[in-house]
Design a protein around this motif. Structure first.
Motif, PDB file in Angstrom:
ATOM      1  N   SER A 157     -27.215   1.943  18.250  1.00  0.00           N
ATOM      2  CA  SER A 157     -27.013   3.197  18.990  1.00  0.00           C
ATOM      3  C   SER A 157     -25.855   3.115  19.968  1.00  0.00           C
ATOM      4  CB  SER A 157     -28.295   3.559  19.748  1.00  0.00           C
ATOM      5  OG  SER A 157     -28.555   2.609  20.771  1.00  0.00           O
ATOM      6  N   LEU A 158     -25.240   1.929  20.079  1.00  0.00           N
ATOM      7  CA  LEU A 158     -24.111   1.690  20.982  1.00  0.00           C
ATOM      8  C   LEU A 158     -24.514   1.681  22.454  1.00  0.00           C
ATOM      9  CD1 LEU A 158     -21.312   3.827  19.263  1.00  0.00           C
ATOM     10  CD2 LEU A 158     -21.650   1.357  19.109  1.00  0.00           C
ATOM     11  N   ARG A 159     -25.832   1.600  22.711  1.00  0.00           N
ATOM     12  CA  ARG A 159     -26.236   1.376  24.104  1.00  0.00           C
ATOM     13  C   ARG A 159     -25.769  -0.003  24.546  1.00  0.00           C
ATOM     14  NH1 ARG A 159     -30.897   4.189  22.234  1.00  0.00           N
ATOM     15  NH2 ARG A 159     -32.008   2.234  21.831  1.00  0.00           N
ATOM     16  N   LEU A 160     -25.737  -0.938  23.580  1.00  0.00           N
ATOM     17  CA  LEU A 160     -25.066  -2.222  23.775  1.00  0.00           C
ATOM     18  C   LEU A 160     -23.777  -2.159  22.960  1.00  0.00           C
ATOM     19  CD1 LEU A 160     -27.997  -4.814  23.546  1.00  0.00           C
ATOM     20  CD2 LEU A 160     -26.640  -4.266  25.568  1.00  0.00           C
ATOM     21  N   THR A 161     -22.664  -2.026  23.604  1.00  0.00           N
ATOM     22  CA  THR A 161     -21.403  -1.814  22.902  1.00  0.00           C
ATOM     23  C   THR A 161     -20.843  -3.124  22.360  1.00  0.00           C
ATOM     24  OG1 THR A 161     -20.199  -1.982  24.991  1.00  0.00           O
ATOM     25  CG2 THR A 161     -20.821   0.232  24.253  1.00  0.00           C
ATOM     26  N   PRO A 162     -20.001  -3.061  21.325  1.00  0.00           N
ATOM     27  CA  PRO A 162     -19.376  -4.259  20.763  1.00  0.00           C
ATOM     28  C   PRO A 162     -18.637  -5.049  21.838  1.00  0.00           C
ATOM     29  CG  PRO A 162     -19.022  -2.393  19.315  1.00  0.00           C
ATOM     30  CD  PRO A 162     -19.641  -1.839  20.560  1.00  0.00           C
ATOM     31  N   THR A 186     -23.934 -15.157  24.373  1.00  0.00           N
ATOM     32  CA  THR A 186     -23.985 -14.481  23.087  1.00  0.00           C
ATOM     33  C   THR A 186     -23.322 -13.111  23.229  1.00  0.00           C
ATOM     34  OG1 THR A 186     -26.000 -15.620  22.404  1.00  0.00           O
ATOM     35  CG2 THR A 186     -25.548 -13.499  21.350  1.00  0.00           C
ATOM     36  N   LEU A 187     -22.590 -12.713  22.198  1.00  0.00           N
ATOM     37  CA  LEU A 187     -21.877 -11.438  22.232  1.00  0.00           C
ATOM     38  C   LEU A 187     -22.431 -10.475  21.186  1.00  0.00           C
ATOM     39  CD1 LEU A 187     -18.141 -12.634  22.372  1.00  0.00           C
ATOM     40  CD2 LEU A 187     -19.597 -11.955  24.303  1.00  0.00           C
ATOM     41  N   VAL A 188     -22.470  -9.194  21.537  1.00  0.00           N
ATOM     42  CA  VAL A 188     -22.674  -8.166  20.518  1.00  0.00           C
ATOM     43  C   VAL A 188     -21.415  -8.172  19.658  1.00  0.00           C
ATOM     44  CG1 VAL A 188     -22.987  -5.706  20.058  1.00  0.00           C
ATOM     45  CG2 VAL A 188     -24.123  -6.773  22.032  1.00  0.00           C
ATOM     46  N   ARG A 189     -21.607  -8.406  18.360  1.00  0.00           N
ATOM     47  CA  ARG A 189     -20.462  -8.616  17.487  1.00  0.00           C
ATOM     48  C   ARG A 189     -19.635  -7.350  17.348  1.00  0.00           C
ATOM     49  NH1 ARG A 189     -19.576  -9.389  11.723  1.00  0.00           N
ATOM     50  NH2 ARG A 189     -18.308 -11.229  11.351  1.00  0.00           N
ATOM     51  N   LYS A 190     -18.337  -7.514  17.370  1.00  0.00           N
ATOM     52  CA  LYS A 190     -17.458  -6.372  17.181  1.00  0.00           C
ATOM     53  C   LYS A 190     -17.494  -5.917  15.724  1.00  0.00           C
ATOM     54  CE  LYS A 190     -14.389  -7.094  21.099  1.00  0.00           C
ATOM     55  NZ  LYS A 190     -12.982  -7.040  21.582  1.00  0.00           N
ATOM     56  N   ILE A 191     -17.052  -4.688  15.484  1.00  0.00           N
ATOM     57  CA  ILE A 191     -17.105  -4.084  14.155  1.00  0.00           C
ATOM     58  C   ILE A 191     -16.000  -4.658  13.282  1.00  0.00           C
ATOM     59  CG2 ILE A 191     -16.933  -1.901  12.884  1.00  0.00           C
ATOM     60  CD1 ILE A 191     -17.905  -0.524  15.492  1.00  0.00           C
ATOM     61  N   ARG A 197     -13.285  -4.927   7.411  1.00  0.00           N
ATOM     62  CA  ARG A 197     -13.453  -5.493   6.068  1.00  0.00           C
ATOM     63  C   ARG A 197     -14.900  -5.364   5.602  1.00  0.00           C
ATOM     64  NH1 ARG A 197     -14.645 -10.656   4.007  1.00  0.00           N
ATOM     65  NH2 ARG A 197     -14.886 -11.455   6.111  1.00  0.00           N
ATOM     66  N   GLU A 198     -15.864  -5.633   6.479  1.00  0.00           N
ATOM     67  CA  GLU A 198     -17.269  -5.535   6.095  1.00  0.00           C
ATOM     68  C   GLU A 198     -17.683  -4.084   5.868  1.00  0.00           C
ATOM     69  OE1 GLU A 198     -19.040  -7.657   9.298  1.00  0.00           O
ATOM     70  OE2 GLU A 198     -18.632  -9.621   8.409  1.00  0.00           O
ATOM     71  N   ILE A 199     -17.096  -3.176   6.608  1.00  0.00           N
ATOM     72  CA  ILE A 199     -17.386  -1.753   6.408  1.00  0.00           C
ATOM     73  C   ILE A 199     -16.910  -1.306   5.031  1.00  0.00           C
ATOM     74  CG2 ILE A 199     -16.660   0.564   7.117  1.00  0.00           C
ATOM     75  CD1 ILE A 199     -16.815  -0.464  10.008  1.00  0.00           C
ATOM     76  N   ALA A 247     -12.321   6.214  14.725  1.00  0.00           N
ATOM     77  CA  ALA A 247     -13.024   5.295  15.622  1.00  0.00           C
ATOM     78  C   ALA A 247     -12.088   4.227  16.166  1.00  0.00           C
ATOM     79  CB  ALA A 247     -14.199   4.646  14.888  1.00  0.00           C
ATOM     80  N   ARG A 248     -11.206   3.722  15.312  1.00  0.00           N
ATOM     81  CA  ARG A 248     -10.256   2.693  15.769  1.00  0.00           C
ATOM     82  C   ARG A 248      -9.297   3.257  16.804  1.00  0.00           C
ATOM     83  NH1 ARG A 248      -9.375  -2.411  12.198  1.00  0.00           N
ATOM     84  NH2 ARG A 248      -8.690  -2.981  14.266  1.00  0.00           N
ATOM     85  N   GLU A 249      -8.937   4.525  16.637  1.00  0.00           N
ATOM     86  CA  GLU A 249      -8.035   5.142  17.600  1.00  0.00           C
ATOM     87  C   GLU A 249      -8.734   5.375  18.938  1.00  0.00           C
ATOM     88  OE1 GLU A 249      -5.255   9.161  18.104  1.00  0.00           O
ATOM     89  OE2 GLU A 249      -6.206   8.714  16.191  1.00  0.00           O
ATOM     90  N   ARG A 250      -9.989   5.795  18.874  1.00  0.00           N
ATOM     91  CA  ARG A 250     -10.715   6.125  20.103  1.00  0.00           C
ATOM     92  C   ARG A 250     -11.215   4.877  20.827  1.00  0.00           C
ATOM     93  NH1 ARG A 250     -15.295  10.203  18.471  1.00  0.00           N
ATOM     94  NH2 ARG A 250     -15.637  10.190  20.724  1.00  0.00           N
ATOM     95  N   HIS A 251     -11.634   3.867  20.033  1.00  0.00           N
ATOM     96  CA  HIS A 251     -12.236   2.663  20.647  1.00  0.00           C
ATOM     97  C   HIS A 251     -11.694   1.393  19.960  1.00  0.00           C
ATOM     98  CE1 HIS A 251     -15.147   4.763  23.167  1.00  0.00           C
ATOM     99  NE2 HIS A 251     -15.380   5.552  22.143  1.00  0.00           N
ATOM    100  N   PRO A 252     -10.406   1.091  20.129  1.00  0.00           N
ATOM    101  CA  PRO A 252      -9.862  -0.108  19.494  1.00  0.00           C
ATOM    102  C   PRO A 252     -10.544  -1.385  19.971  1.00  0.00           C
ATOM    103  CG  PRO A 252      -8.327   0.780  21.122  1.00  0.00           C
ATOM    104  CD  PRO A 252      -9.389   1.810  20.925  1.00  0.00           C
ATOM    105  N   GLU A 253     -11.117  -1.352  21.178  1.00  0.00           N
ATOM    106  CA  GLU A 253     -11.773  -2.529  21.732  1.00  0.00           C
ATOM    107  C   GLU A 253     -13.085  -2.875  21.006  1.00  0.00           C
ATOM    108  OE1 GLU A 253     -13.526   0.970  24.012  1.00  0.00           O
ATOM    109  OE2 GLU A 253     -11.627   0.412  23.049  1.00  0.00           O
ATOM    110  N   TYR A 254     -13.594  -1.955  20.158  1.00  0.00           N
ATOM    111  CA  TYR A 254     -14.824  -2.199  19.438  1.00  0.00           C
ATOM    112  C   TYR A 254     -14.617  -3.031  18.166  1.00  0.00           C
ATOM    113  CZ  TYR A 254     -17.380   1.381  22.151  1.00  0.00           C
ATOM    114  OH  TYR A 254     -17.982   2.114  23.146  1.00  0.00           O
ATOM    115  N   PHE A 255     -13.364  -3.243  17.770  1.00  0.00           N
ATOM    116  CA  PHE A 255     -13.083  -3.852  16.462  1.00  0.00           C
ATOM    117  C   PHE A 255     -12.575  -5.281  16.604  1.00  0.00           C
ATOM    118  CE2 PHE A 255     -13.188   0.631  15.781  1.00  0.00           C
ATOM    119  CZ  PHE A 255     -13.710   0.784  14.497  1.00  0.00           C
ATOM    120  N   GLN A 256     -12.906  -6.068  15.573  1.00  0.00           N
ATOM    121  CA  GLN A 256     -12.491  -7.479  15.606  1.00  0.00           C
ATOM    122  C   GLN A 256     -11.350  -7.779  14.654  1.00  0.00           C
ATOM    123  OE1 GLN A 256     -15.971  -9.702  14.377  1.00  0.00           O
ATOM    124  NE2 GLN A 256     -15.517  -9.457  12.204  1.00  0.00           N
ATOM    125  N   ASP A 257     -11.000  -6.844  13.775  1.00  0.00           N
ATOM    126  CA  ASP A 257      -9.891  -7.096  12.830  1.00  0.00           C
ATOM    127  C   ASP A 257      -9.049  -5.843  12.655  1.00  0.00           C
ATOM    128  OD1 ASP A 257     -11.672  -5.509  11.386  1.00  0.00           O
ATOM    129  OD2 ASP A 257     -12.162  -7.054   9.914  1.00  0.00           O
TER     130      ASP A 257
END
Length: 229
Positions: free
Chosen positions: A29-34, A75-80, A83-85, A219-229
């Protein structure tokens, strides 16, 4: 399911199960963000349990690639992962196209009332801007298609493939446009299912799932910090 079965299932649930479900919900739900740092101690205190069930829940979430466990570090909430998507999208198209083919061969529709109730609830959630409610109804809609095809097991594969997509979808569903497009897709899919038009349903489901490409870009444009690749 009888009372004894329900009771046995209830008894089999553990503290680790409850913590797993709660944390998974908060991540999806993104209450815990990447990228968020979390700790076993923090959640052990929150749930008033020892660290062992928290550790078990963390390990399960790590296997689902929702958490990144780093020895001797937080421990980190893994970023999106894009490639897996894209892998998940490929798998979901393959499964849902086959499910649709089977569903269109079934005479009548024993789940007609369920579909109509679900679509009404989607419309209500859309009007109220209830993002999480709409997300759950989206799951239920695709589950109903699997049930119509008499291959409920296929939904387990679809749901597993959606693990990496769920957070991305919720970013998209935070906009009215994203929710409305999905709702329209569901309406048209149901109409074609009623007509047993497998060819048109396949076209629609490919369009429906491939909306993920634009969702990903937005999503990448709005929240680039959420992605790992």
């Amino acid at each position: 399911m009888n009372f004894q079965t329900i009771e046995r299932n209830f008894e089999r649930r553990t503290a680790a199960d409850d913590i797993f479900e709660q944390l998974r919900s908060e991540i999806i739900s993104l209450r815990l963000t990447p990228g968020t740092r979390i700790s076993e101690i923090e959640f052990a205190n929150q749930f008033e349990v020892s660290r062992q069930p928290v550790r078990e829940a963390f390990i399960r979430l790590s296997k689902m690639k929702l958490l990144e466990i780093r020895p001797q570090k937080a421990t980190l909430v893994r970023k999106i992962s894009e490639r897996e998507i894209l892998h998940a999208r490929f798998l979901r198209v393959a499964v849902e196209v086959e499910v649709i083919r089977l569903a269109c061969k079934i005479e009548g529709n024993p789940f007609q009332a369920g579909f109509e109730e679900n679509l009404k609830a989607q419309e209500s959630a859309l009007s109220a801007g209830q993002m999480l409610e709409f997300h759950d109804l989206d799951y239920d809609f695709h589950n109903l298609i699997c049930a119509t095809a008499q291959c409920e097991f296929a939904f387990d594969t679809i749901a597993d493939s959606k693990t990496h997509v769920d957070r991305l979808c919720l970013i998209s569903l935070s906009t009215e446009r994203g929710m409305y497009e999905i709702f329209q897709d569901h309406q048209q899919l149901y109409q074609m299912l009623q007509k047993h038009d497998a060819s048109e349903m396949e076209r629609l489901i490919r369009l429906h799932i491939c909306r993920l490409d634009q969702t990903l870009a937005d999503a990448r444009e709005r929240h680039p910090e959420y992605f790992q690749d």
